[in-house]
Motif scaffolding. Sequence first.
Motif, mmCIF file in Angstrom:
data_model
loop_
_atom_site.group_PDB
_atom_site.id
_atom_site.type_symbol
_atom_site.label_atom_id
_atom_site.label_comp_id
_atom_site.label_asym_id
_atom_site.label_seq_id
_atom_site.Cartn_x
_atom_site.Cartn_y
_atom_site.Cartn_z
ATOM 1 N N VAL A 115 0.833 -1.198 0.000
ATOM 2 C CA VAL A 115 0.000 0.000 0.000
ATOM 3 C C VAL A 115 0.872 1.253 0.000
ATOM 4 O O VAL A 115 0.594 2.228 -0.714
ATOM 5 C CB VAL A 115 -0.952 -0.016 1.210
ATOM 6 N N LEU A 116 1.935 1.225 0.781
ATOM 7 C CA LEU A 116 2.857 2.355 0.808
ATOM 8 C C LEU A 116 3.495 2.572 -0.561
ATOM 9 O O LEU A 116 3.571 3.715 -1.056
ATOM 10 C CB LEU A 116 3.945 2.113 1.854
ATOM 11 N N PHE A 117 3.942 1.508 -1.204
ATOM 12 C CA PHE A 117 4.609 1.635 -2.501
ATOM 13 C C PHE A 117 3.668 2.225 -3.553
ATOM 14 O O PHE A 117 4.054 3.100 -4.336
ATOM 15 C CB PHE A 117 5.129 0.279 -2.977
ATOM 16 N N ALA A 118 2.428 1.752 -3.563
ATOM 17 C CA ALA A 118 1.455 2.274 -4.524
ATOM 18 C C ALA A 118 1.204 3.763 -4.291
ATOM 19 O O ALA A 118 1.149 4.560 -5.235
ATOM 20 C CB ALA A 118 0.153 1.489 -4.427
ATOM 21 N N GLY A 119 1.054 4.137 -3.026
ATOM 22 C CA GLY A 119 0.809 5.536 -2.706
ATOM 23 C C GLY A 119 1.971 6.436 -3.097
ATOM 24 O O GLY A 119 1.760 7.548 -3.612
ATOM 25 N N LEU A 120 3.187 5.987 -2.858
ATOM 26 C CA LEU A 120 4.356 6.793 -3.224
ATOM 27 C C LEU A 120 4.432 6.999 -4.729
ATOM 28 O O LEU A 120 4.819 8.086 -5.198
ATOM 29 C CB LEU A 120 5.632 6.133 -2.704
ATOM 30 N N LEU A 121 4.083 5.995 -5.507
ATOM 31 C CA LEU A 121 4.076 6.148 -6.966
ATOM 32 C C LEU A 121 3.049 7.201 -7.395
ATOM 33 O O LEU A 121 3.319 8.030 -8.274
ATOM 34 C CB LEU A 121 3.785 4.809 -7.636
ATOM 35 N N ILE A 122 1.872 7.189 -6.779
ATOM 36 C CA ILE A 122 0.852 8.193 -7.090
ATOM 37 C C ILE A 122 1.349 9.586 -6.709
ATOM 38 O O ILE A 122 1.152 10.563 -7.446
ATOM 39 C CB ILE A 122 -0.468 7.863 -6.355
ATOM 40 N N TYR A 123 2.003 9.679 -5.561
ATOM 41 C CA TYR A 123 2.570 10.955 -5.109
ATOM 42 C C TYR A 123 3.562 11.510 -6.126
ATOM 43 O O TYR A 123 3.527 12.701 -6.474
ATOM 44 C CB TYR A 123 3.258 10.745 -3.757
ATOM 45 N N ILE A 124 4.437 10.660 -6.611
ATOM 46 C CA ILE A 124 5.449 11.086 -7.579
ATOM 47 C C ILE A 124 4.789 11.566 -8.869
ATOM 48 O O ILE A 124 5.174 12.603 -9.434
ATOM 49 C CB ILE A 124 6.439 9.934 -7.855
ATOM 50 N N VAL A 125 3.782 10.828 -9.336
ATOM 51 C CA VAL A 125 3.067 11.224 -10.557
ATOM 52 C C VAL A 125 2.409 12.594 -10.370
ATOM 53 O O VAL A 125 2.473 13.463 -11.254
ATOM 54 C CB VAL A 125 2.017 10.157 -10.937
ATOM 55 N N GLY A 126 1.766 12.798 -9.223
ATOM 56 C CA GLY A 126 1.127 14.084 -8.959
ATOM 57 C C GLY A 126 2.123 15.229 -8.922
ATOM 58 O O GLY A 126 1.853 16.321 -9.437
ATOM 59 N N ALA A 127 3.282 15.006 -8.299
ATOM 60 C CA ALA A 127 4.315 16.049 -8.224
ATOM 61 C C ALA A 127 4.820 16.415 -9.612
ATOM 62 O O ALA A 127 5.015 17.592 -9.929
ATOM 63 C CB ALA A 127 5.463 15.574 -7.335
ATOM 64 N N LEU A 128 5.023 15.409 -10.444
ATOM 65 C CA LEU A 128 5.497 15.674 -11.811
ATOM 66 C C LEU A 128 4.417 16.349 -12.652
ATOM 67 O O LEU A 128 4.713 17.226 -13.472
ATOM 68 C CB LEU A 128 5.947 14.364 -12.461
ATOM 69 N N ALA A 129 3.161 15.955 -12.456
ATOM 70 C CA ALA A 129 2.061 16.555 -13.209
ATOM 71 C C ALA A 129 1.945 18.050 -12.919
ATOM 72 O O ALA A 129 1.558 18.832 -13.800
ATOM 73 C CB ALA A 129 0.747 15.843 -12.885
ATOM 74 N N ALA A 130 2.280 18.448 -11.690
ATOM 75 C CA ALA A 130 2.193 19.862 -11.336
ATOM 76 C C ALA A 130 3.134 20.718 -12.183
ATOM 77 O O ALA A 130 2.852 21.891 -12.449
ATOM 78 C CB ALA A 130 2.501 20.044 -9.849
#
Length: 412
Positions: A87-102
């Motif tokens: 669950v942590l790994f999946a969340g961190l990947l989403i976090y990274i995608v969101g940061a890059l999308a910004a």
Amino acid sequence: MSVAAESETPAGPALSRFEFVALVAFLMALNAAAIDVVIPALSTIGDAFDIGGSNERQFVITAYVLGFGGAQIIYGPLTDRYGRRPVLFAGLLIYIVGALAAIWSPTFGALLGARLVQGIGAASTRVVATALIRDRFEGAAMASAMSLVMMVFMIMPIVAPNIGALVLAFGDWHGLGLAMALVGIAALIWSVVRLPETLDPADRRPLTGKRVAEAFRIVVTNRQAACFTGAMAAFFGILFAFINQAEQIFTVTYGKGAGFTLYFSLVAVFMAGSSFANSRLAGRFGIRRLSQGALLAFMLLGGLHLVLAIAYGGATPFPLFLVMFILSMCCFGFVPPNLNALAMQPMGHVAGVASAVLGAAQTLVGGILGALVAYLYDGTLIPLLAGFLGLSALSLALIAVAERGRMFRPDV
């Protein structure tokens, strides 16, 4: 208190207590960094997207907080079913995608969407971090570990705004997205390589509607868990109100310019110091007495500061403001870690869901309350300080309900 099967632990030497706390603290700090690093850029972002009202710029923080708070409800049952690591790994990947999308957001609305996604990913770190600590510690030991984690969390307001200002000195606000993505990648690598699975296979809960509903019922119908969670939500509204309004207070009310991050950091130093002090004092004085005494002191200081601000026409002189704010924030480190431990104490068998409910209430409700207080900014300190007084009084009232009116009693 249990540790998962050896087959679910990464290769290599087992984590020491120091590294375990450091890793959990880093995961929590990732959230604080995502909030605090953008504070110096709010004006720049508003100008870039031609946002007229200065209070609307706060939505860059609010969007992240809403995603971060709301998504925790989803992650809680998942961590109790599939374990902490995936669950942590999946969340961190989403976090990274969101940061890059910004970085490539063409409009202000798209930027808010990217920040929302980033917050949704970061929500996993909050749920997992709390569950990890609950898996390994109880009572005063848990409060002590959480205090060390919170100390690092409080250090982020010292470091992150200055990192943000440094990025802006050599580029523009787009670089902040890259910086946050790199931090997320570092957290992902460290977790994959070193983090053990702390959920005992025997404690895994089937992911069915009935079992999930049962877990939520256990949390929300437990007087201690529910009331301490509500108290934390109200108290964190104070922190979010300050974070949302910090740039305006220092640059508009007091005219400190871009260098305001140094004053912001000075306040955070004392917050971090009080968290460290709590880690040393929790076992000696008890987490109930420390949290309730600090909350009462915070409320009294907030009321005094409000009276002084009114007497000075809306804002105390800056030296007096800084002293009063530092004294108030010295109380902060003694409240959330101890209330968190008290709320989680009876929830060991549903730690993932309990962590989710606690984190969602703390962040989502606290974030909304803080945003409402911050949005009332009128150039003076009065809305903020009135919010401080009201929210701390609400927090203390909820604690009194949790304790059945028996305040300041020894830990049992």
